[in-house]
Design a protein around this motif. Structure first.
Motif, PDB file in Angstrom:
ATOM      1  N   GLY A   1      26.530  -7.793  59.697  1.00  0.00           N
ATOM      2  CA  GLY A   1      25.211  -7.063  59.164  1.00  0.00           C
ATOM      3  C   GLY A   1      25.563  -5.565  58.775  1.00  0.00           C
ATOM      4  O   GLY A   1      26.759  -5.603  58.431  1.00  0.00           O
ATOM      5  N   HIS A   2      24.839  -4.999  58.512  1.00  0.00           N
ATOM      6  CA  HIS A   2      25.039  -3.477  57.723  1.00  0.00           C
ATOM      7  C   HIS A   2      24.552  -2.423  58.782  1.00  0.00           C
ATOM      8  O   HIS A   2      23.327  -2.351  59.120  1.00  0.00           O
ATOM      9  CB  HIS A   2      24.367  -3.365  56.458  1.00  0.00           C
ATOM     10  N   ASN A   3      25.332  -1.420  59.140  1.00  0.00           N
ATOM     11  CA  ASN A   3      25.157  -0.304  59.886  1.00  0.00           C
ATOM     12  C   ASN A   3      24.489  -0.727  61.233  1.00  0.00           C
ATOM     13  O   ASN A   3      23.161  -0.299  61.376  1.00  0.00           O
ATOM     14  CB  ASN A   3      24.187   0.670  59.052  1.00  0.00           C
ATOM     15  N   VAL A   4      25.327  -1.600  61.804  1.00  0.00           N
ATOM     16  CA  VAL A   4      24.576  -2.435  63.048  1.00  0.00           C
ATOM     17  C   VAL A   4      25.023  -1.347  64.268  1.00  0.00           C
ATOM     18  O   VAL A   4      25.841  -0.935  64.621  1.00  0.00           O
ATOM     19  CB  VAL A   4      25.512  -3.651  63.609  1.00  0.00           C
TER      20      VAL A   4
ATOM     21  N   LEU B   1      20.458  13.403  67.512  1.00  0.00           N
ATOM     22  CA  LEU B   1      21.338  13.248  68.742  1.00  0.00           C
ATOM     23  C   LEU B   1      21.055  13.988  69.964  1.00  0.00           C
ATOM     24  O   LEU B   1      21.363  13.458  71.088  1.00  0.00           O
ATOM     25  CB  LEU B   1      22.798  13.506  68.323  1.00  0.00           C
ATOM     26  N   ALA B   2      20.375  15.017  69.737  1.00  0.00           N
ATOM     27  CA  ALA B   2      20.211  16.042  71.010  1.00  0.00           C
ATOM     28  C   ALA B   2      19.058  15.405  71.683  1.00  0.00           C
ATOM     29  O   ALA B   2      19.060  15.693  72.859  1.00  0.00           O
ATOM     30  CB  ALA B   2      19.755  17.371  70.172  1.00  0.00           C
ATOM     31  N   TYR B   3      18.287  14.861  71.138  1.00  0.00           N
ATOM     32  CA  TYR B   3      16.894  14.014  71.955  1.00  0.00           C
ATOM     33  C   TYR B   3      17.084  12.813  72.271  1.00  0.00           C
ATOM     34  O   TYR B   3      16.616  12.204  73.157  1.00  0.00           O
ATOM     35  CB  TYR B   3      15.569  14.220  71.228  1.00  0.00           C
ATOM     36  N   GLY B   4      18.137  12.048  71.442  1.00  0.00           N
ATOM     37  CA  GLY B   4      18.498  10.524  71.996  1.00  0.00           C
ATOM     38  C   GLY B   4      19.650  10.098  71.658  1.00  0.00           C
ATOM     39  O   GLY B   4      20.211   9.313  70.988  1.00  0.00           O
ATOM     40  N   PRO B   5      20.828  10.706  72.484  1.00  0.00           N
ATOM     41  CA  PRO B   5      22.158  10.595  72.105  1.00  0.00           C
ATOM     42  C   PRO B   5      22.668   8.877  72.295  1.00  0.00           C
ATOM     43  O   PRO B   5      23.524   8.617  71.662  1.00  0.00           O
ATOM     44  CB  PRO B   5      22.740  11.319  73.171  1.00  0.00           C
ATOM     45  N   GLU B   6      21.715   8.177  73.075  1.00  0.00           N
ATOM     46  CA  GLU B   6      22.287   6.892  73.494  1.00  0.00           C
ATOM     47  C   GLU B   6      21.469   5.838  72.614  1.00  0.00           C
ATOM     48  O   GLU B   6      21.455   4.702  72.942  1.00  0.00           O
ATOM     49  CB  GLU B   6      22.059   6.544  75.029  1.00  0.00           C
ATOM     50  N   TRP B   7      20.563   6.288  71.670  1.00  0.00           N
ATOM     51  CA  TRP B   7      19.740   5.577  70.927  1.00  0.00           C
ATOM     52  C   TRP B   7      20.365   4.987  69.621  1.00  0.00           C
ATOM     53  O   TRP B   7      21.105   5.591  69.086  1.00  0.00           O
ATOM     54  CB  TRP B   7      18.554   6.446  70.403  1.00  0.00           C
ATOM     55  N   ARG B   8      20.246   3.509  69.677  1.00  0.00           N
ATOM     56  CA  ARG B   8      20.922   3.119  68.481  1.00  0.00           C
ATOM     57  C   ARG B   8      20.151   1.906  67.871  1.00  0.00           C
ATOM     58  O   ARG B   8      18.980   1.317  68.245  1.00  0.00           O
ATOM     59  CB  ARG B   8      22.052   1.918  69.134  1.00  0.00           C
ATOM     60  N   THR B   9      20.519   1.952  66.479  1.00  0.00           N
ATOM     61  CA  THR B   9      19.311   1.209  65.477  1.00  0.00           C
ATOM     62  C   THR B   9      20.098   0.166  64.745  1.00  0.00           C
ATOM     63  O   THR B   9      21.201   0.291  64.323  1.00  0.00           O
ATOM     64  CB  THR B   9      18.390   2.076  64.752  1.00  0.00           C
ATOM     65  N   LEU B  10      19.293  -0.772  64.219  1.00  0.00           N
ATOM     66  CA  LEU B  10      19.681  -1.603  63.190  1.00  0.00           C
ATOM     67  C   LEU B  10      18.634  -1.711  62.312  1.00  0.00           C
ATOM     68  O   LEU B  10      17.574  -2.502  62.726  1.00  0.00           O
ATOM     69  CB  LEU B  10      19.939  -2.947  63.953  1.00  0.00           C
ATOM     70  N   ALA B  11      18.713  -1.448  60.898  1.00  0.00           N
ATOM     71  CA  ALA B  11      17.665  -1.138  60.125  1.00  0.00           C
ATOM     72  C   ALA B  11      17.214  -2.567  59.474  1.00  0.00           C
ATOM     73  O   ALA B  11      18.056  -3.017  58.955  1.00  0.00           O
ATOM     74  CB  ALA B  11      17.651   0.072  59.249  1.00  0.00           C
ATOM     75  N   LEU B  12      15.873  -2.676  59.190  1.00  0.00           N
ATOM     76  CA  LEU B  12      15.489  -3.539  58.255  1.00  0.00           C
ATOM     77  C   LEU B  12      15.259  -3.075  56.960  1.00  0.00           C
ATOM     78  O   LEU B  12      15.242  -3.513  55.666  1.00  0.00           O
ATOM     79  CB  LEU B  12      14.527  -4.597  58.732  1.00  0.00           C
TER      80      LEU B  12
ATOM     81  N   TRP C   1      14.043  -2.360  51.513  1.00  0.00           N
ATOM     82  CA  TRP C   1      14.666  -3.261  52.691  1.00  0.00           C
ATOM     83  C   TRP C   1      16.161  -3.519  52.191  1.00  0.00           C
ATOM     84  O   TRP C   1      16.741  -3.158  51.297  1.00  0.00           O
ATOM     85  CB  TRP C   1      14.119  -4.390  51.967  1.00  0.00           C
ATOM     86  N   ASP C   2      16.873  -3.370  53.395  1.00  0.00           N
ATOM     87  CA  ASP C   2      18.227  -3.945  53.532  1.00  0.00           C
ATOM     88  C   ASP C   2      18.557  -5.133  53.295  1.00  0.00           C
ATOM     89  O   ASP C   2      18.277  -5.826  53.922  1.00  0.00           O
ATOM     90  CB  ASP C   2      19.026  -3.211  54.964  1.00  0.00           C
ATOM     91  N   PRO C   3      19.057  -5.672  52.137  1.00  0.00           N
ATOM     92  CA  PRO C   3      19.081  -7.108  51.694  1.00  0.00           C
ATOM     93  C   PRO C   3      19.986  -7.770  52.877  1.00  0.00           C
ATOM     94  O   PRO C   3      19.867  -9.011  53.206  1.00  0.00           O
ATOM     95  CB  PRO C   3      19.659  -6.963  50.432  1.00  0.00           C
ATOM     96  N   VAL C   4      21.115  -7.158  53.340  1.00  0.00           N
ATOM     97  CA  VAL C   4      22.214  -7.694  54.292  1.00  0.00           C
ATOM     98  C   VAL C   4      21.366  -8.166  55.702  1.00  0.00           C
ATOM     99  O   VAL C   4      21.485  -9.146  55.958  1.00  0.00           O
ATOM    100  CB  VAL C   4      23.256  -6.688  54.778  1.00  0.00           C
ATOM    101  N   ASN C   5      20.760  -6.899  56.218  1.00  0.00           N
ATOM    102  CA  ASN C   5      19.973  -7.355  57.555  1.00  0.00           C
ATOM    103  C   ASN C   5      18.574  -8.191  57.463  1.00  0.00           C
ATOM    104  O   ASN C   5      18.340  -8.923  58.259  1.00  0.00           O
ATOM    105  CB  ASN C   5      19.513  -5.960  58.074  1.00  0.00           C
ATOM    106  N   VAL C   6      18.008  -8.086  56.251  1.00  0.00           N
ATOM    107  CA  VAL C   6      17.043  -8.821  56.070  1.00  0.00           C
ATOM    108  C   VAL C   6      17.373 -10.337  55.920  1.00  0.00           C
ATOM    109  O   VAL C   6      16.352 -11.292  56.427  1.00  0.00           O
ATOM    110  CB  VAL C   6      16.173  -8.511  54.647  1.00  0.00           C
TER     111      VAL C   6
END
Length: 229
Positions: A139-142, A157-168, A174-179
């Motif tokens: 994947g890309h930016n997993v 980061l101040a409001y969600g330091p443990e929030w992690r994303t994997l974008a489409l 659109w991210d072709p790799v993750n799509v």
């Protein structure tokens, strides 16, 4: 685990600020590309693609954002205390005179009904993909943090330091790799007609929180489809 989609509250638009091409086909381009800032190039592109009278609020929004203006102020709604610290609007990208609705009934949108009806399809594909040990290589930016990649608010980061994303999809692209990793999910989103500008899977560990915050924009809706809650 949730799938988050940010949508245009009105029909989405896009433009390409390629002034060199535009100058050859549009008499509205007022100056050679090299003399215009990026903000001015986008402004000209919008006026070339659309009737300026029809998009005067969009043009005003773009020009205010380019100048760094921020909309700040209390929100007054029936049944709510406007003095409460959470009853404030703050947006550096905003369109004038839009009504404020704290929460929408999700089933008032047909696409929301369809997403909810097919949530199991999204979950099954998600679990299958993330179950592989080499997801970060495929994947890309997993599972990047909220401030990574220059996409999210640097204060995230101040409001969600443990929030992690994997974008489409990010900012309408659109991210072709993750799509390619989630074809069923992407086909579903496209087939039900969700007017998206951003789509991502998000995760947080048990017991963590997201603090109150503003996404800095008053013309997008955010929809969360819970997968593993």
């Amino acid at each position: 685990m949730i799938l988050v989609a940010a949508m245009a509250a009105s029909p989405a638009w896009s433009c390409s600020a390629t002034c060199g091409t535009m100058r050859a086909v549009s008499p509205r381009c007022p100056a050679p590309c090299g003399t215009l800032s990026f903000a001015e190039q986008v402004d000209v592109s919008l006026k070339w693609k659309f009737n300026p009278r029809d998009i005067h609020r969009v043009l005003g929004s773009w020009r205010r954002m380019a100048k760094g203006e921020v909309c700040r102020g209390p929100v007054s709604l029936p049944g709510h205390d406007s003095a409460h610290p959470y009853m404030r609007q703050e947006a550096d990208s905003f369109i004038d005179d839009l009504p404020i609705t704290l929460f929408y009934e999700p089933l008032q949108f047909e696409w929301a009904k369809q997403l909810e009806a097919h949530a199991e399809l999204v979950l099954d594909e998600f679990l299958e993909v993330v179950g592989g040990s080499d997801l970060e290589e495929r994947g890309h930016n997993v599972w990047i943090d909220a401030g990574a990649g220059g996409v999210e608010d640097p204060n995230a980061l101040a409001y969600g330091p443990e929030w992690r994303t994997l974008a489409l999809q990010v900012r309408g692209v659109w991210d072709p790799v993750n799509v390619a990793l989630f074809p069923k999910t992407v086909d579903l989103l496209r087939s039900v007609g969700v007017p998206t500008v951003e789509i991502f899977f998000a995760k947080m560990p048990a017991g963590s929180v997201i603090n109150p915050h503003s996404d800095g924009c008053n013309f997008h809706l955010t929809s969360h489809l819970g997968l593993v809650v």
